[in-house]
Scaffold this active site. Structure first.
Site, short mmCIF file in Angstrom:
data_model
loop_
_atom_site.label_atom_id
_atom_site.label_comp_id
_atom_site.label_asym_id
_atom_site.label_seq_id
_atom_site.Cartn_x
_atom_site.Cartn_y
_atom_site.Cartn_z
N CYS A 109 0.81 -1.23 0.00
CA CYS A 109 0.00 0.00 0.00
C CYS A 109 0.84 1.27 0.00
O CYS A 109 0.29 2.36 -0.18
CB CYS A 109 -0.94 0.00 1.19
N HIS A 234 -2.94 6.81 3.20
CA HIS A 234 -3.44 5.52 2.71
C HIS A 234 -4.78 5.24 3.39
O HIS A 234 -4.96 5.48 4.58
CB HIS A 234 -2.42 4.42 3.05
N ASN A 264 -10.39 -0.36 1.23
CA ASN A 264 -8.94 -0.25 1.11
C ASN A 264 -8.52 -0.76 -0.28
O ASN A 264 -8.66 -1.95 -0.55
CB ASN A 264 -8.29 -1.07 2.23
N1 ACO Z 1 -17.93 -8.29 12.11
C1 ACO Z 1 -18.24 -8.52 13.41
N2 ACO Z 1 -17.34 -8.91 14.33
C2 ACO Z 1 -16.07 -9.06 13.88
C3 ACO Z 1 -15.68 -8.84 12.56
C4 ACO Z 1 -16.68 -8.45 11.66
N3 ACO Z 1 -16.41 -8.19 10.35
N4 ACO Z 1 -14.36 -9.07 12.44
C5 ACO Z 1 -13.91 -9.41 13.66
N5 ACO Z 1 -14.95 -9.43 14.54
C6 ACO Z 1 -14.94 -9.74 15.96
C7 ACO Z 1 -13.72 -10.50 16.38
O1 ACO Z 1 -13.90 -11.87 16.17
C8 ACO Z 1 -13.62 -10.15 17.86
O2 ACO Z 1 -14.52 -10.92 18.56
P1 ACO Z 1 -14.13 -11.48 20.04
O3 ACO Z 1 -13.95 -10.25 20.87
O4 ACO Z 1 -15.31 -12.29 20.39
O5 ACO Z 1 -12.87 -12.27 19.84
C9 ACO Z 1 -14.12 -8.70 17.89
O6 ACO Z 1 -14.89 -8.52 16.68
C10 ACO Z 1 -13.03 -7.67 17.93
O7 ACO Z 1 -12.09 -7.98 16.92
P2 ACO Z 1 -10.76 -7.18 16.75
O8 ACO Z 1 -9.90 -7.85 15.74
O9 ACO Z 1 -10.19 -6.92 18.11
O10 ACO Z 1 -11.33 -5.80 16.16
P3 ACO Z 1 -10.55 -4.48 15.87
O11 ACO Z 1 -11.17 -3.37 16.59
O12 ACO Z 1 -9.06 -4.62 15.95
O13 ACO Z 1 -10.92 -4.24 14.32
C11 ACO Z 1 -9.89 -4.46 12.18
C12 ACO Z 1 -10.47 -5.19 13.36
C13 ACO Z 1 -10.97 -3.59 11.54
C14 ACO Z 1 -9.38 -5.46 11.15
C15 ACO Z 1 -8.74 -3.54 12.65
O14 ACO Z 1 -7.87 -4.26 13.50
C16 ACO Z 1 -7.97 -2.96 11.51
O15 ACO Z 1 -8.48 -2.25 10.67
N6 ACO Z 1 -6.65 -3.23 11.48
C17 ACO Z 1 -5.83 -2.74 10.39
C18 ACO Z 1 -5.97 -3.67 9.26
C19 ACO Z 1 -5.48 -3.07 8.00
O16 ACO Z 1 -5.58 -1.88 7.80
N7 ACO Z 1 -4.95 -3.89 7.11
C20 ACO Z 1 -4.47 -3.53 5.86
C21 ACO Z 1 -3.36 -2.49 5.95
S1 ACO Z 1 -2.12 -2.60 4.79
C22 ACO Z 1 -2.84 -2.77 3.41
O17 ACO Z 1 -3.61 -1.91 3.09
C23 ACO Z 1 -2.67 -4.00 2.53
#
Ligand code: ACO
Length: 309
Positions: A109, A234, A264
């Site tokens: 990215c 980004h 994204n």
């Molecule tokens: N819908 C509902 N619940 C969900 C989902 C969903 N889509 N996905 C995960 N959950 C649940 C999880 O299972 C977890 O449940 P639990 O508490 O029972 O275990 C709970 O929601 C919390 O999950 P987390 O992973 O802690 O949620 P978080 O607040 O971290 O959000 C996310 C997750 C959106 C992926 C976030 O961590 C994020 O955006 N990280 C950056 C990822 C990113 O940007 N990647 C690409 C960057 S580089 C590139 O662009 C290639």
């Protein structure tokens, strides 16, 4: 040193709209959860890198008022090429009818900003018209049954033409390219497999590297954060952008965003956000504009420019 300025900009997105409600109908998720955690409402999917990248490039060339035959170089940033080889850039070169050199780069990215940095160096060395394309089709590498990743990604392209700025005080002021390979396992996609990531840790490291890279290009150009008129980050997650802006001490209103409707789009996300910022008049001649990307690798890149030619 000759500064590179943007003389043309074009974008394209996948033609099919996939809303959060569409995903909630087939996955254990909800519109509320996705919007609250990411800021994304819908994403656009479909199209190849050649189709999307070619479309964006043609618009950028038109806006720059140049023919493809005038190009000195084509750089295409992608981590989701249509084929292992040849490079997407070779196919786009043929599609455009250009005759210059062309190569792909993969800095995930961060790739578009890496491309802009290389273009700046080539223009300082004497080139006059460099086309930088950022295109990714992450939907092809997304496991649509995995709610932790399927909500995040979309397909798109953005392209800019860069040339020597007519005024010495316009164009790219400073650039930075970084890599922290010790975090390479946080976000991966193996051959024949889907995107895998440690979302929480990517989030944490992303904010840190974005802030550090931004501060570095500001310092190199001798500018304060308060002097920045627009940040084009980004587009991975609204909360990452919010955290980074807060740590930089720049009001969130100055951040250009498009992820609400595109998701994204990796290499395409910065030019797509730039296009949105230009369309709503958020950048004007003489503004200090900060581009900052991060991604798998963990790669990071920033470029500070003074808008206009
Ligand atoms: N819908 C509902 N619940 C969900 C989902 C969903 N889509 N996905 C995960 N959950 C649940 C999880 O299972 C977890 O449940 P639990 O508490 O029972 O275990 C709970 O929601 C919390 O999950 P987390 O992973 O802690 O949620 P978080 O607040 O971290 O959000 C996310 C997750 C959106 C992926 C976030 O961590 C994020 O955006 N990280 C950056 C990822 C990113 O940007 N990647 C690409 C960057 S580089 C590139 O662009 C290639």
């Amino acid at each position: 040193m000759t500064r590179a300025a943007i003389t043309g900009l074009g974008t394209a997105t996948g033609h099919r709209v996939v809303t959060n409600h569409d995903l909630a109908a087939v996955l254990d998720t909800s519109d509320e959860w996705i919007v609250e955690r990411t800021g994304i409402h819908e994403r656009r999917v479909g199209g190849s890198c050649l189709e999307l990248g070619g479309q964006a490039a043609k618009i950028a060339l038109k806006q720059a008022e140049i023919d493809a035959t005038d190009l000195d170089l084509i750089i295409c940033s992608t981590c989701t090429p249509d084929q292992v080889f040849p490079a997407v850039s070779n196919r786009i070169q043929n599609e455009l009818g250009a005759s210059c050199g062309a190569f792909d780069l993969n800095a995930a990215c961060s790739g578009f900003t890496y491309g802009v940095t290389i273009a700046q160096a080539q223009i300082a060395a004497g080139m006059e018209r460099v086309l930088v394309i950022g295109v990714d089709t992450l939907s092809r590498f997304t496991d649509w049954d995995d709610r932790t990743t399927a909500i995040l990604f979309g397909d798109g392209a953005g392209a800019v033409v860069l040339g020597p700025s007519r005024r010495p005080d316009r164009g790219i002021l400073s650039t930075y390219m970084g890599s922290e390979g010790r975090f390479a396992d946080l976000l991966t996609c193996d051959f024949g497999d889907y995107i895998k990531m440690d979302g929480k840790e990517v989030f944490r490291q992303a904010v840190r590297v974005m802030v550090a890279a931004s501060q570095r290009v500001l310092a190199d150009a001798g500018l304060e954060a308060a002097e920045v008129a627009a940040v084009i980050p980004h587009q991975a997650n609204m909360r990452i952008i919010e955290s980074a802006m807060k740590r930089l001490g720049i009001p969130l209103e100055k951040a250009a965003t498009v992820l609400e409707t595109t998701g994204n789009t990796s290499s395409a996300s910065i030019p797509l956000a730039m296009d949105a910022a230009v369309s709503k008049g958020a950048v004007s001649d003489g503004d200090a504009v900060l581009l900052v990307g991060f991604g798998a690798g963990m790669s990071v890149a920033a470029a500070l420019l003074r808008w206009g030619q």
